[in-house]
Design an enzyme around this catalytic site. Structure first.
Site, mmCIF file in Angstrom:
data_model
loop_
_atom_site.group_PDB
_atom_site.id
_atom_site.type_symbol
_atom_site.label_atom_id
_atom_site.label_comp_id
_atom_site.label_asym_id
_atom_site.label_seq_id
_atom_site.Cartn_x
_atom_site.Cartn_y
_atom_site.Cartn_z
ATOM 1 N N GLY A 13 8.602 -5.324 -11.470
ATOM 2 C CA GLY A 13 8.481 -3.890 -11.198
ATOM 3 C C GLY A 13 7.048 -3.432 -11.001
ATOM 4 O O GLY A 13 6.731 -2.272 -11.256
ATOM 5 N N SER A 14 6.182 -4.337 -10.492
ATOM 6 C CA SER A 14 4.794 -3.884 -10.281
ATOM 7 C C SER A 14 4.715 -2.899 -9.113
ATOM 8 O O SER A 14 3.887 -1.985 -9.124
ATOM 9 C CB SER A 14 3.852 -5.073 -10.084
ATOM 10 O OG SER A 14 4.094 -5.715 -8.856
ATOM 11 N N ASN A 15 5.580 -3.058 -8.121
ATOM 12 C CA ASN A 15 5.601 -2.064 -7.024
ATOM 13 C C ASN A 15 6.118 -0.725 -7.532
ATOM 14 O O ASN A 15 5.618 0.327 -7.134
ATOM 15 C CB ASN A 15 6.451 -2.564 -5.853
ATOM 16 C CG ASN A 15 5.662 -3.489 -4.940
ATOM 17 O OD1 ASN A 15 4.797 -3.037 -4.199
ATOM 18 N ND2 ASN A 15 5.937 -4.780 -5.023
ATOM 19 N N LEU A 94 22.645 -4.727 -0.754
ATOM 20 C CA LEU A 94 23.346 -3.462 -0.988
ATOM 21 C C LEU A 94 24.682 -3.466 -0.263
ATOM 22 O O LEU A 94 24.806 -4.018 0.834
ATOM 23 C CB LEU A 94 22.511 -2.287 -0.475
ATOM 24 C CG LEU A 94 21.272 -1.896 -1.281
ATOM 25 C CD1 LEU A 94 20.577 -0.714 -0.620
ATOM 26 C CD2 LEU A 94 21.638 -1.556 -2.723
ATOM 27 N N ASN A 108 12.466 -1.123 2.231
ATOM 28 C CA ASN A 108 12.200 -2.291 1.385
ATOM 29 C C ASN A 108 10.772 -2.757 1.627
ATOM 30 O O ASN A 108 10.210 -2.493 2.690
ATOM 31 C CB ASN A 108 13.184 -3.416 1.756
ATOM 32 C CG ASN A 108 12.950 -4.691 0.960
ATOM 33 O OD1 ASN A 108 12.762 -4.652 -0.257
ATOM 34 N ND2 ASN A 108 12.949 -5.835 1.632
ATOM 35 N N HIS A 110 8.475 -6.254 1.845
ATOM 36 C CA HIS A 110 8.595 -7.709 1.973
ATOM 37 C C HIS A 110 7.179 -8.297 2.002
ATOM 38 O O HIS A 110 6.306 -7.766 2.693
ATOM 39 C CB HIS A 110 9.359 -8.043 3.260
ATOM 40 C CG HIS A 110 9.610 -9.506 3.416
ATOM 41 N ND1 HIS A 110 10.620 -10.159 2.739
ATOM 42 C CD2 HIS A 110 8.967 -10.455 4.133
ATOM 43 C CE1 HIS A 110 10.597 -11.445 3.044
ATOM 44 N NE2 HIS A 110 9.595 -11.645 3.896
ATOM 45 N N SER A 142 5.084 -5.990 4.586
ATOM 46 C CA SER A 142 5.773 -5.076 5.514
ATOM 47 C C SER A 142 6.673 -4.140 4.728
ATOM 48 O O SER A 142 7.379 -4.568 3.814
ATOM 49 C CB SER A 142 6.688 -5.862 6.476
ATOM 50 O OG SER A 142 5.990 -6.907 7.123
ATOM 51 N N ASP A 151 16.184 -8.368 5.855
ATOM 52 C CA ASP A 151 14.842 -8.329 6.458
ATOM 53 C C ASP A 151 14.836 -8.076 7.966
ATOM 54 O O ASP A 151 13.888 -8.476 8.650
ATOM 55 C CB ASP A 151 14.087 -9.652 6.186
ATOM 56 C CG ASP A 151 13.890 -9.907 4.705
ATOM 57 O OD1 ASP A 151 13.863 -8.933 3.936
ATOM 58 O OD2 ASP A 151 13.780 -11.088 4.331
HETATM 59 C C1 GRF Z 1 7.295 -8.214 -4.082
HETATM 60 O O1 GRF Z 1 6.517 -9.273 -3.627
HETATM 61 C C2 GRF Z 1 8.112 -7.611 -2.960
HETATM 62 O O2 GRF Z 1 7.481 -7.697 -1.718
HETATM 63 C C3 GRF Z 1 9.340 -8.484 -2.951
HETATM 64 O O3 GRF Z 1 9.596 -8.745 -4.320
HETATM 65 C C4 GRF Z 1 8.366 -8.667 -5.048
HETATM 66 C C5 GRF Z 1 8.586 -7.689 -6.167
HETATM 67 O O4 GRF Z 1 7.516 -7.664 -7.060
HETATM 68 N N1 GRF Z 1 10.438 -7.864 -2.246
HETATM 69 P P1 GRF Z 1 7.459 -6.586 -8.226
HETATM 70 O O5 GRF Z 1 8.737 -6.726 -9.043
HETATM 71 O O6 GRF Z 1 7.340 -5.230 -7.613
HETATM 72 O O7 GRF Z 1 6.247 -6.963 -9.023
#
Ligand code: GRF
Length: 213
Positions: A13-15, A94, A108, A110, A142, A151
């Site tokens: 969940g870093s994003n 999904l 999403n 990627h 992306s 994708d």
């Molecule tokens: C990221 O590299 C994202 O591009 C991919 O999964 C990873 C998720 O990382 N779809 P995080 O859980 O957000 O750290």
């Protein structure tokens, strides 16, 4: 425009954290109202709890049928008045009913420059291993629309990342992830500013120029 966002995440969940921070610091005006994970032990759910954001663990195995599962998911989205879904490391496909309901409102991230290094098997470290093997000098991340095929939805925004001499998949993954943390909020901002238009299944975007990182 300001959106009520739902982030779907299965892992660290870093994003998610980067999006929450962008919202808290005012770089984006939208806010994360709900986090959904299929993994009860995910960092994403812990992050949601830490930031006082509603979260749900919803997994297919909790329901008698796919139909019930999807009904439950759609109800959560409706109850939380969700306008946009952001997938951030969500490891499940999904249901088509969710994709139909939120058509052009699911995106999403990627960790590569799609259409390169996308599709089946291209997730996590495998993406970066494939990039290193290819010998490409540049990779990246992306943000793209989600449709019924992995994708393959139209790309909204990309950020390039150099592959440095001596990089392995792990060092590259770390550098790409840092770029992702900048890219996802920038993509959300494009939506907020009305810069993303979809006509006849084609995306027309007027992004800000992207520096090479
Ligand atoms: C990221 O590299 C994202 O591009 C991919 O999964 C990873 C998720 O990382 N779809 P995080 O859980 O957000 O750290």
């Amino acid at each position: 425009m300001r959106f009520n966002l739902c982030v779907f995440a299965s892992g660290n969940g870093s994003n998610l954290k980067a999006i929450i921070n962008a919202s808290l610091s005012g770089r984006i005006t939208s806010r994360v109202s709900l986090v959904i994970s299929n993994n009860s032990n995910s960092g994403a759910l812990r992050t949601a709890a830490k930031y006082n954001i509603s979260y749900k663990h919803i997994s297919g195995i909790m329901f008698d049928s796919q139909k019930e599962y999807t009904k439950n998911l759609l109800a959560e989205l409706k109850n939380n008045k969700i306008d946009m879904i952001l997938l951030a490391g969500y490891m499940k496909m999904l249901d088509p009913a969710v994709i139909r309901k939120y058509r052009n409102r699911i995106i999403n991230i990627h960790p590569a420059l799609l259409p390169k290094f996308g599709g089946k098997g291209m997730f996590g470290i495998h993406v970066h291993e494939a990039v290193i093997k290819s010998g490409d000098a540049v990779t990246g991340a992306s943000v793209h629309f989600v449709n019924e095929v992995y994708d393959s939805g139209a790309v909204i925004l990309q950020k390039q990342v150099k592959v440095k001499p001596g990089d392995d998949a792990v060092t590259l993954q770390k550098r790409v992830l840092r770029a992702e943390h900048k890219l996802y909020p920038e993509a959300i901002k494009l939506f907020e500013e009305g810069r993303v238009k979809v006509r006849n299944n084609k995306v027309f975007c007027t992004p800000h120029p992207q520096p090479l990182s």
